[in-house]
Design an enzyme around this catalytic site. Structure first.
Site, PDB file in Angstrom:
ATOM      1  N   ASP A 172       1.916 -28.401 -26.264  1.00 46.24           N
ATOM      2  CA  ASP A 172       1.579 -27.147 -26.944  1.00 46.24           C
ATOM      3  C   ASP A 172       0.805 -26.273 -25.966  1.00 46.24           C
ATOM      4  OD1 ASP A 172      -0.126 -26.402 -30.102  1.00 46.24           O
ATOM      5  OD2 ASP A 172       0.461 -25.122 -28.424  1.00 46.24           O
ATOM      6  N   ALA A 173       1.508 -25.275 -25.414  1.00 48.77           N
ATOM      7  CA  ALA A 173       0.895 -24.432 -24.382  1.00 48.77           C
ATOM      8  C   ALA A 173      -0.384 -23.759 -24.860  1.00 48.77           C
ATOM      9  CB  ALA A 173       1.891 -23.383 -23.908  1.00 48.77           C
ATOM     10  N   GLU A 201      -9.094 -33.460  -0.237  1.00 47.97           N
ATOM     11  CA  GLU A 201      -8.595 -34.731  -0.772  1.00 47.97           C
ATOM     12  C   GLU A 201      -7.146 -34.921  -0.369  1.00 47.97           C
ATOM     13  OE1 GLU A 201     -10.506 -33.540  -4.988  1.00 47.97           O
ATOM     14  OE2 GLU A 201      -8.968 -35.103  -5.049  1.00 47.97           O
ATOM     15  N   CYS A 257     -13.899 -32.812  -4.754  1.00 47.10           N
ATOM     16  CA  CYS A 257     -13.926 -31.355  -4.698  1.00 47.10           C
ATOM     17  C   CYS A 257     -15.134 -30.764  -3.988  1.00 47.10           C
ATOM     18  CB  CYS A 257     -13.845 -30.766  -6.109  1.00 47.10           C
ATOM     19  SG  CYS A 257     -12.343 -31.286  -6.964  1.00 47.10           S
ATOM     20  N   THR A 308     -15.159 -37.769 -17.118  1.00 47.05           N
ATOM     21  CA  THR A 308     -15.400 -36.837 -16.012  1.00 47.05           C
ATOM     22  C   THR A 308     -16.326 -35.699 -16.427  1.00 47.05           C
ATOM     23  OG1 THR A 308     -13.500 -35.427 -16.557  1.00 47.05           O
ATOM     24  CG2 THR A 308     -13.095 -37.243 -15.040  1.00 47.05           C
ATOM     25  N   HIS A 363     -18.421 -25.106  -9.677  1.00 50.39           N
ATOM     26  CA  HIS A 363     -17.121 -25.727  -9.454  1.00 50.39           C
ATOM     27  C   HIS A 363     -16.268 -25.493 -10.687  1.00 50.39           C
ATOM     28  CE1 HIS A 363     -13.883 -28.217  -8.378  1.00 50.39           C
ATOM     29  NE2 HIS A 363     -14.145 -29.169  -9.249  1.00 50.39           N
ATOM     30  N   ASN A 417      -7.171 -25.257 -10.372  1.00 43.49           N
ATOM     31  CA  ASN A 417      -8.216 -25.970  -9.663  1.00 43.49           C
ATOM     32  C   ASN A 417      -7.767 -26.278  -8.252  1.00 43.49           C
ATOM     33  OD1 ASN A 417     -10.180 -27.678  -8.706  1.00 43.49           O
ATOM     34  ND2 ASN A 417      -9.855 -29.302 -10.225  1.00 43.49           N
ATOM     35  N   SER A 470     -16.134 -35.286  -7.595  1.00 37.94           N
ATOM     36  CA  SER A 470     -16.106 -36.573  -8.287  1.00 37.94           C
ATOM     37  C   SER A 470     -16.488 -37.681  -7.347  1.00 37.94           C
ATOM     38  CB  SER A 470     -14.699 -36.827  -8.832  1.00 37.94           C
ATOM     39  OG  SER A 470     -14.442 -35.948  -9.891  1.00 37.94           O
TER      40      SER A 470
END
Lengths: 131, 391, 344
Positions: free
Chosen positions: C29-30, C81, C113, C202, C235, C267, C297
């Site tokens: 579901d956008a 990364e 990040c 997270t 961030h 991101n 992270s």
């Protein structure tokens, strides 16, 4: 291309460092150590090109050799740098459905040209994009 | 030249995908046919020149002149054998070196041969080998290949002179038509312009049917001093001129991307030496590795003004019966293009025309030109041959 | 002015894919996704772009017209990364491409990040110690999200480069504080193609704890309050987290709006907070203060307090203007660009 062969021309591929014959004023990229006009009388020195120029002729390649097959269709062009010398390169970022034409202004950009599969060195170089 | 040279024997294999035949099978067949045609024995040969572009890549074999001499039965006679290479002008070089060898007085009977075995490799490796005729460092690295480089020349020619897509197709149509009578040709079927234009793009504007095919094949020619030619055959063909010229390897360094200066210069030298003008030429076997290359050839050889090559073909001036028939054999497009063999095959076909023995025959052919190009134009060899019957 | 930023530059590839297009393929579901992540589209690299090429483009933009050229750079650190090699640094490729070699030090950094901001601290340290005149730190990524995974909606490509020095400084670093712990909220094992993440883990124990930890410590040391700042950059793994952390710290939407690029470009991992800083510096006026906190992270946050100085006008880069010329891709072309499907 093997590592030593690629490494030898890093300055040329990354920064368009070519040569210029100070005797006759002709600029060379790709570089030539022997000026064909002056031959042994030529005083050839290093020269860094601006990376700006225009398209002389362009085609869209559908059938490519080697690593480049996954990039098709792509635009290949003869580009004339503002310093007067010409080279052959891909033109990227030209936009879906937009054809690159003779006379289009282009500038250099830094791209991953070939990676020879998962094991070899990654070969970076200069391509061009429309201004 | 110090003394005149004549062709007394020609021979070739058919060109195509010869799965059962190896590199050595091919040149032995062609060589034997040429020697038989000349009535010359292996023990009479003074030297051999072999044109081959890339046995190293196609079959991992170098030292091919020695291989050819060995299997052609010449090594046992200790005949000097030399391999010459200029991409797909290797055959032209082999012929020219053979003529010069006889002209100089160093040799009396020389065999010029050309051979290529291309189909043992898959298409990817074949295309990679072909790309060796361009500049690997500065044209191929990053995405160039020979077809794309010819496409750049085609686009520039179309932009500047209005040459049309249809005019390019007419080259392929004409050459296929001519090859219907050529028993040695790879393709003997006719094609229409619509068919040519429906094949997939290789590099715009060039489509698959604008490109000559990869083939296996060999051709050979025997040359002797003109003064002894009639001791071998009744109808020798005389080499009025054999000239060669270089140009930059890359297309981007050319003076004009719509002209092969190597062809122009070699032709100029050849016409001068032969004492002829383009108007005196009855037919030409030209290097249509791509259809656009034939358009450039008719201009650079002086049959049409610069920019009018497309019209020349489309109006039938290059057809048999036209002003200057080009590629009555079928050219590279329909005969096939085993890279190192083509330049010699052109001489073989021109010789047949001058003898009146060709499949698609040009009437009253007396003066013929052959034009063989290396890659995108770094090398060109132009020969003028005649039967000296009208002389 | 004390040591700080001398020049800067950002680069984002010109391709985008919309959230709707990804949702269409996976049957998601956008609207719900956009509501949850606040990401409308993300940037996609061209087939011949990677972290090294993005780093070079950002570095070249940072040096364009600057008072410093390649020769003057004494250190280059590239944080990512998605370095092109597991062993062989990206920093030397950048060095060769900008003419900084051979008299320089270089190394690659990894800290999810925040690898780029770790590089800024390292370069700054060398400058402030008098070991080098100018250093360059880059954060760049071509991040991967497994097909069909939630990360796919935001994993994007881009990078930013900062030249630091103590002369011709246009944004002084008043202070920098980091808050670091061993928190496995998001990781990728050697040889694995796509990362694993702890989903909601997270959030509070990772992003918020560390960003708030570094930010509050910095504010305390400087005896400052959010109101003392004209701009704030955090961030931005999506459009939601920076808004929430700003609120919890006491920063307003007006302060962080300029630097919030995630809704449009997604991101860009090591490039994310740094690209937000580029966009902010492109608008900030002389004398204004910028509060900046990255997050990586693993986990950690590097917070910086910056004061904009004279000369900022000449250094502006117009990054956001480049977003006007973009091309939207469908999922098939997107997958081809990112190498998810390849010719065998």
């Amino acid at each position: 291309m093997t590592a030593p062969r690629f490494w030898r021309n890093i300055e040329q591929r990354y920064r368009l460092v070519g040569t210029e014959c100070e005797t006759c004023g002709t600029a060379y990229f790709p570089p030539r150590e022997l000026c064909p006009e002056c031959r042994r009388d030529g005083d050839v020195v290093e020269k860094e090109f601006s990376g700006e120029g225009q398209v002389v002729s362009a085609t869209v390649v559908h059938d490519a050799v080697g690593d480049y097959e996954s990039e098709t269709p792509y635009t290949l062009a003869v580009v004339e740098l503002d310093e007067g010398t010409r080279l052959t390169s891909q033109v990227v970022d030209s936009g879906e459905g937009e054809r690159v034409e003779k006379g289009d202004r282009v500038e250099a950009c830094f791209r991953r040209v070939s990676d020879q599969g998962d094991e070899g060195i990654v070969q970076y170089g200069t391509r061009f994009k429309p201004v | 030249m110090l003394r005149d040279v004549a062709i007394v024997g020609v021979g070739q294999t058919s060109f195509g995908e010869h799965w059962e035949r190896s590199f050595r099978d091919l040149f032995v067949t062609a060589g034997v046919r040429a020697l038989e045609d000349a009535g010359v024995g292996g023990d009479e040969i003074d030297a051999m020149y072999g044109g081959n572009m890339s046995a190293g890549q196609f079959i991992n074999q170098e030292h091919v002149a020695a291989l050819i001499a060995d299997y052609a039965g010449l090594a046992s006679e200790r005949v000097p054998a030399t391999r010459v290479e200029a991409a797909d002008a290797s055959g032209g070089l082999a012929f020219r070196q053979s003529v010069l060898d006889v002209a100089s007085g160093a040799s009396d009977v020389v065999v010029a041969s050309g051979v290529e075995k291309m189909t043992d490799l898959g298409s990817e490796e074949t295309n990679d080998a072909l790309a060796g005729s361009a500049d690997r460092e500065w044209e191929v690295f990053g995405g160039g290949n020979v077809a794309a480089l010819y496409a750049l020349m085609a686009r520039a020619h179309m932009d500047r002179y209005g040459t049309t897509r249809r005019e390019l197709s007419e080259v392929a149509v004409k050459n296929h038509q001519n090859a219907t009578e050529n028993e040695y040709a790879q393709y003997r079927n006719e094609v229409s312009a619509e068919v040519v234009e429906s094949t997939p793009y290789v590099a715009e504007p060039l489509r698959a049917f604008d490109c000559s095919p990869a083939s296996d094949g060999a051709a050979a020619v025997v040359v002797v001093p003109a003064e002894t030619a009639t001791e071998y055959v009744d109808d020798p063909v005389y080499v009025e001129a054999t000239e060669q010229a270089s140009d930059s390897l890359t297309v981007h360094d050319r003076r004009d991307v719509t002209t092969l200066d190597a062809t122009r210069k070699a032709a100029e030298r050849a016409y001068d030496e032969a004492g002829v003008t383009p108007g005196d030429v009855d037919l030409a076997e030209v290097h249509d590795s791509y259809t656009v290359a034939e358009v450039l050839a008719v201009e650079d050889l002086g049959f049409a003004e610069k920019g009018e090559g497309g019209e020349f073909i489309a109006e039938g001036c290059g057809s048999v019966g036209g002003e200057t028939p080009t590629n009555p054999s079928g050219g590279l497009k329909a005969c096939g293009h085993p890279l190192g063999a083509t330049g010699v095959r052109q001489v073989v076909d021109a010789t047949r025309q001058l003898r009146g023995e060709a499949g698609t025959q040009v009437e009253d052919a007396s003066v013929a030109v052959t034009q063989n190009v290396g890659g995108t134009g770094g090398t060109a060899v132009v020969n003028v041959l005649s039967d000296r019957r009208s002389a | 002015m004390g040591a700080g930023i001398v020049s800067y530059g950002g680069y984002v590839p010109r391709y985008r894919i919309r959230t709707e297009e990804i949702a269409r393929v996976w049957g998601d579901d956008a609207d719900a996704i956009k509501g949850g992540l606040r990401v409308e589209s993300k940037s996609v690299p061209d087939e011949d772009e990677d972290t090294a090429t993005i780093s070079v483009e950002a570095a070249r933009r940072a040096l364009e017209g600057a008072s410093v050229d390649g020769d003057d750079i004494g250190a280059i650190y590239v944080g990512s990364e998605s370095h092109p090699y597991a062993v062989k640094p990206t920093a030397t490729i950048v060095g060769a491409a900008v003419g900084a070699t051979p008299l320089m030090t270089a190394a690659d950094m990894e800290f999810a990040c925040k690898a780029g901001t770790a590089g800024v601290q390292a370069a700054l340290g060398l400058v402030e110690a008098g070991r080098i005149d100018n250093g360059m730190a880059i954060g760049a990524d071509v991040s991967q999200g497994a097909p069909g995974d939630a990360l796919e909606y935001s994993a994007a490509a881009g990078g930013a480069a900062f030249v630091v020095g103590d002369e011709d400084v246009v944004a002084e670093v008043e202070d920098t504080v980091s808050y670091t712990s061993d928190t496995p909220d998001f990781w990728r094992r050697e040889g694995e193609r796509y990362p694993q993440h702890g989903e909601r883990f997270t959030g509070k124990p990772a992003y918020f704890k560390h960003t708030e930890g570094a930010s509050n410590e910095l504010l305390e040391r400087l005896d400052a309050e959010p109101d003392d700042y004209d701009h704030a950059v955090f961030h931005q793994p999506n459009g939601k987290f920076p808004a929430r952390v700003a609120e919890s710290l006491g920063f307003s939407e007006k302060q962080y709006a300029t630097g919030l690029l995630a809704p449009e470009i997604g991101n860009t991992y090591s490039g994310a907070s740094l690209l937000g800083l580029v966009a902010t510096l492109d608008e900030a006026e002389v004398g204004e203060r910028i509060f900046f906190a990255s997050f990586g992270s693993g986990a950690g946050s590097d917070a910086f307090s910056l004061v904009v100085g004279d000369g900022i006008e000449e250094r502006r880069t117009g990054l956001c203007e480049t977003f006007e010329d973009v091309e939207h891709l469908d999922y098939a072309r997107y997958a081809k660009h990112k190498g998810k499907i390849q010719e065998e």
